[in-house]
Design a protein around this motif. Sequence first.
Motif, PDB file in Angstrom:
ATOM      1  N   ASN A 151       0.856  -1.181   0.000  1.00 40.46           N
ATOM      2  CA  ASN A 151       0.000   0.000   0.000  1.00 40.46           C
ATOM      3  C   ASN A 151       0.896   1.236   0.000  1.00 40.46           C
ATOM      4  OD1 ASN A 151      -2.396  -1.583   0.248  1.00 40.46           O
ATOM      5  ND2 ASN A 151      -1.862  -1.897   2.396  1.00 40.46           N
ATOM      6  N   PRO A 152       0.358   2.353  -0.487  1.00 39.60           N
ATOM      7  CA  PRO A 152       1.191   3.570  -0.531  1.00 39.60           C
ATOM      8  C   PRO A 152       1.755   3.964   0.835  1.00 39.60           C
ATOM      9  CG  PRO A 152      -0.857   3.887  -1.759  1.00 39.60           C
ATOM     10  CD  PRO A 152      -0.977   2.559  -1.062  1.00 39.60           C
ATOM     11  N   ASP A 153       1.082   3.592   1.926  1.00 37.77           N
ATOM     12  CA  ASP A 153       1.566   3.962   3.262  1.00 37.77           C
ATOM     13  C   ASP A 153       2.604   2.975   3.813  1.00 37.77           C
ATOM     14  OD1 ASP A 153       0.095   1.738   3.895  1.00 37.77           O
ATOM     15  OD2 ASP A 153      -1.260   2.755   5.290  1.00 37.77           O
ATOM     16  N   ARG A 158      -2.716  -4.448  -8.070  1.00 39.36           N
ATOM     17  CA  ARG A 158      -1.371  -3.993  -7.683  1.00 39.36           C
ATOM     18  C   ARG A 158      -0.339  -5.050  -8.045  1.00 39.36           C
ATOM     19  NH1 ARG A 158      -3.325  -1.691  -2.498  1.00 39.36           N
ATOM     20  NH2 ARG A 158      -3.656   0.502  -2.933  1.00 39.36           N
ATOM     21  N   LYS A 159       0.896  -4.583  -8.229  1.00 34.67           N
ATOM     22  CA  LYS A 159       1.998  -5.470  -8.572  1.00 34.67           C
ATOM     23  C   LYS A 159       2.329  -6.364  -7.369  1.00 34.67           C
ATOM     24  CE  LYS A 159       6.564  -5.235 -10.586  1.00 34.67           C
ATOM     25  NZ  LYS A 159       7.785  -4.990  -9.833  1.00 34.67           N
ATOM     26  N   CYS A 218      12.331  -6.513   5.785  1.00 32.19           N
ATOM     27  CA  CYS A 218      11.945  -6.622   4.378  1.00 32.19           C
ATOM     28  C   CYS A 218      12.600  -5.461   3.631  1.00 32.19           C
ATOM     29  CB  CYS A 218      10.421  -6.603   4.226  1.00 32.19           C
ATOM     30  SG  CYS A 218       9.676  -4.987   4.491  1.00 32.19           S
ATOM     31  N   GLN A 219      12.532  -5.507   2.297  1.00 35.42           N
ATOM     32  CA  GLN A 219      13.181  -4.470   1.487  1.00 35.42           C
ATOM     33  C   GLN A 219      12.662  -3.079   1.861  1.00 35.42           C
ATOM     34  OE1 GLN A 219      11.583  -7.269   0.374  1.00 35.42           O
ATOM     35  NE2 GLN A 219      12.282  -7.849  -1.679  1.00 35.42           N
ATOM     36  N   ALA A 220      11.346  -2.962   2.067  1.00 28.54           N
ATOM     37  CA  ALA A 220      10.743  -1.650   2.318  1.00 28.54           C
ATOM     38  C   ALA A 220      11.194  -1.082   3.664  1.00 28.54           C
ATOM     39  CB  ALA A 220       9.223  -1.744   2.264  1.00 28.54           C
TER      40      ALA A 220
END
Length: 136
Positions: free
Chosen positions: A44-46, A70-71, A98-100
């Motif tokens: 999600n964008p957030d 979404r991807k 995680c990557q994010a």
Amino acid sequence: MPIRPENKARYPADWIIIRATILERAGHKCEGCGVPNHWLITRNPDGTWNDAGRGRHSGHPHHAPMWDGRKVIRVVLTIGHLDHTPENCAESNLKSWCQACHNRYDAAHRRETRAATRAAKLNGAQRALPLGGLPR
Ligand SMILES: [Zn+2]
């Protein structure tokens, strides 16, 4: 995030064991947002995530490139250094992310490093100018 080739030598020889220990401690989940390793998700964008409905080890995202518009991303947990020093492999300095979450944590440090590099270059350039600056 993958280890940069120029930083490889800074990691201890038993990095693979250290990495496995930290992943085990974290229960193979991100210690930031809780997403399980190898899960297929959408972001999600957030920064929160949705289970893309396929679960762990359920194949490559190419088999399900989109979910709910979404991807789909395959989570691959990374090990982050809280002090940004690869040589410091004390367990208290390491996080399973995680990557994010890893990117979010490192972003501020990257900005500072970039600003310092830019300032150093600028200082060097000013020193190289003749006294009184550029001729008019
Ligand atoms: Zn995370």
